[in-house]
Design a protein around this motif. Structure first.
Motif, PDB file in Angstrom:
ATOM      1  N   SER A  87      13.746  11.376 -13.369  1.00 36.45           N
ATOM      2  CA  SER A  87      14.246   9.960 -13.067  1.00 36.45           C
ATOM      3  C   SER A  87      14.908   9.276 -14.145  1.00 36.45           C
ATOM      4  CB  SER A  87      12.943   9.408 -12.450  1.00 36.45           C
ATOM      5  OG  SER A  87      11.831   8.960 -13.724  1.00 36.45           O
ATOM      6  N   LYS A  88      14.179   9.617 -15.471  1.00 35.05           N
ATOM      7  CA  LYS A  88      14.863   8.842 -16.639  1.00 35.05           C
ATOM      8  C   LYS A  88      14.503   7.445 -16.560  1.00 35.05           C
ATOM      9  CE  LYS A  88      18.597  12.016 -17.769  1.00 35.05           C
ATOM     10  NZ  LYS A  88      20.033  12.161 -18.342  1.00 35.05           N
ATOM     11  N   LYS A  89      13.573   7.156 -15.685  1.00 40.39           N
ATOM     12  CA  LYS A  89      13.162   5.698 -15.595  1.00 40.39           C
ATOM     13  C   LYS A  89      11.835   5.551 -16.226  1.00 40.39           C
ATOM     14  CE  LYS A  89      16.255   4.680 -12.707  1.00 40.39           C
ATOM     15  NZ  LYS A  89      17.494   3.180 -12.980  1.00 40.39           N
ATOM     16  N   GLY A  90      12.231   5.468 -17.955  1.00 40.00           N
ATOM     17  CA  GLY A  90      10.733   5.573 -18.655  1.00 40.00           C
ATOM     18  C   GLY A  90      11.232   5.249 -19.925  1.00 40.00           C
ATOM     19  N   ASN A  91      10.482   5.528 -20.683  1.00 36.55           N
ATOM     20  CA  ASN A  91      10.509   5.582 -22.418  1.00 36.55           C
ATOM     21  C   ASN A  91      11.518   6.472 -22.716  1.00 36.55           C
ATOM     22  OD1 ASN A  91      10.043   5.366 -25.277  1.00 36.55           O
ATOM     23  ND2 ASN A  91       8.214   4.135 -24.739  1.00 36.55           N
TER      24      ASN A  91
END
Length: 388
Positions: free
Chosen positions: A275-279
């Motif tokens: 997802s690459k929806k993070g740190n």
């Protein structure tokens, strides 16, 4: 502000101040909501200066507008570092503060059918979310040592990026027909200075870690994993605040953006990717250690080999899986307090063989002992067709 006449002041009554923060100012809105009657009302959005005097004005205004008999909460987004002074101020005076990621707020607004995007509307949406949502957890500031280490590890990453840029510039100068000597000389000096700063910053990081003996012991124990350096371990620990808010492995993977999601429509095969929806700092810190681990760490090398056999043309999937395994390994060793054992492989456990069923002589579902007429599939009938 007086509550709406349709609202009942009971245990279902909620009130929250939504705060939309920018560099110089922030916009606040107070929302009151009755969950039982699904009725609510709000104040007009008001602007305050993003200074200490503005913080005090916000507290006085919110206490004046809110109902004193019921608790008051504050909800905001982590806008860069501009939210930190206000969040710390509210936490110091004993107020309940919620810090929600922007993507969750955006999804909430879409679900509520709110399409307008202004500071005043954002503050109102944040206040409504603070009253309606039931899964919010109060924000607490990280330990000072983790905050300081996070600044130092991010500075290390910035220096490495600048060094790569200057090194590429030096490579281009080496292949030019006529390179300016002064530019090449200054680039060399800049590289030397960056190397000196990186070395000095790394020493400062380890000195800061040495101030906490328990933290130093954990970092050195985790750094025995092949592929991990102490600076990498410190970076992961600092970005997660010592895994203070992490409750399980799934939450950690989602926080780092290494969780896999699938996209499918109709009869198309689902496409899987992270997802690459993070740190992003955690993912950047684990990339090079993953490349080293797939060569020298037996456990991760075996898993990488299995994934590459399944996806021979997409080896980056194996590298990403190695990053995820290293992250989970750091988390497990941190929580359990165990030493790393390279000979113990937990990534692939053999299943126990189930005992074969025993059938009685009179069991109708047991294997048949009668002879079976086998068909020769190479033979053909009178018309030249196979016998099926």
């Amino acid at each position: 502000m007086k509550p709406n006449s349709q609202m009942t002041l009971d245990r279902f009554f909620r009130q929250c101040v939504g705060i939309d923060i920018s560099k110089d100012k922030f916009t606040a809105c107070l929302y009151m909501y009755d969950r039982a009657g699904d009725a609510g009302c709000c104040t007009q959005s008001i602007d305050f200066a993003n200074t200490k005097s503005g913080f005090n004005q916000l507290v006085r205004w919110s206490r004046k507008e809110a109902v004193k008999e019921f608790p008051l909460t504050y909800l905001m987004e982590p806008t860069g570092v501009y939210y930190e002074p206000l969040a710390y101020h509210l936490h110091r005076i004993g107020q309940t503060v919620y810090v929600v990621l922007p993507n969750k707020v955006r999804k909430f607004c879409e679900a509520e059918g709110i399409k307008t995007k202004t500071d005043a509307m954002d503050a109102r949406c944040l206040a409504l979310m603070g009253c309606v949502s039931r899964k919010l957890k109060p924000w607490s500031p990280p330990a000072p040592i983790y905050q300081e280490l996070r600044q130092m590890t991010r500075f290390h990453a910035d220096l490495c990026r600048v060094r790569t840029s200057v090194s590429n510039r030096m490579e281009a100068l080496d292949h030019m027909e006529s390179a300016e000597k002064s530019v090449r000389k200054n680039c060399g000096k800049l590289l030397d200075e960056i190397d000196r700063l990186i070395e000095k910053n790394d020493k400062a990081i380890m000195q800061k870690v040495a101030q906490d003996k328990d933290l130093e012991q954990k970092v050195k124990r985790i750094a025995t994993v092949k592929g991990l350096r102490e600076t990498t371990v410190v970076c992961v620990i600092a970005e997660t605040q010592g895994f203070h808010l992490i409750e399980n492995r799934k939450q950690l993977v989602g926080y780092s953006g290494l969780d896999v999601k699938a996209e499918q429509s109709g009869k198309e095969d689902p496409k899987h990717h992270i997802s690459k929806k993070g740190n992003a700092h955690i993912r950047a810190a684990l990339y090079m250690p993953a490349l080293v681990a797939v060569r020298y760490n037996r456990q991760i090398r075996d898993a990488y080999g299995r994934i590459c056999q399944k996806h021979p043309n997409e080896k980056m999937i194996g590298v990403t899986a190695a990053m995820r395994r290293l992250l989970l390994l750091i988390y497990t060793l941190w929580k359990n307090g165990e030493k790393y054992d390279g000979n113990r492989d937990k990534t692939h456990t053999q299943r126990k063989k189930e005992p074969e069923p025993e059938y009685g002589p009179d069991d109708c579902i047991g294997p048949s002992t009668e002879p079976v007429d086998r068909v020769d599939w190479n033979t053909k009938d009178g018309d030249g067709y196979p016998p099926f």
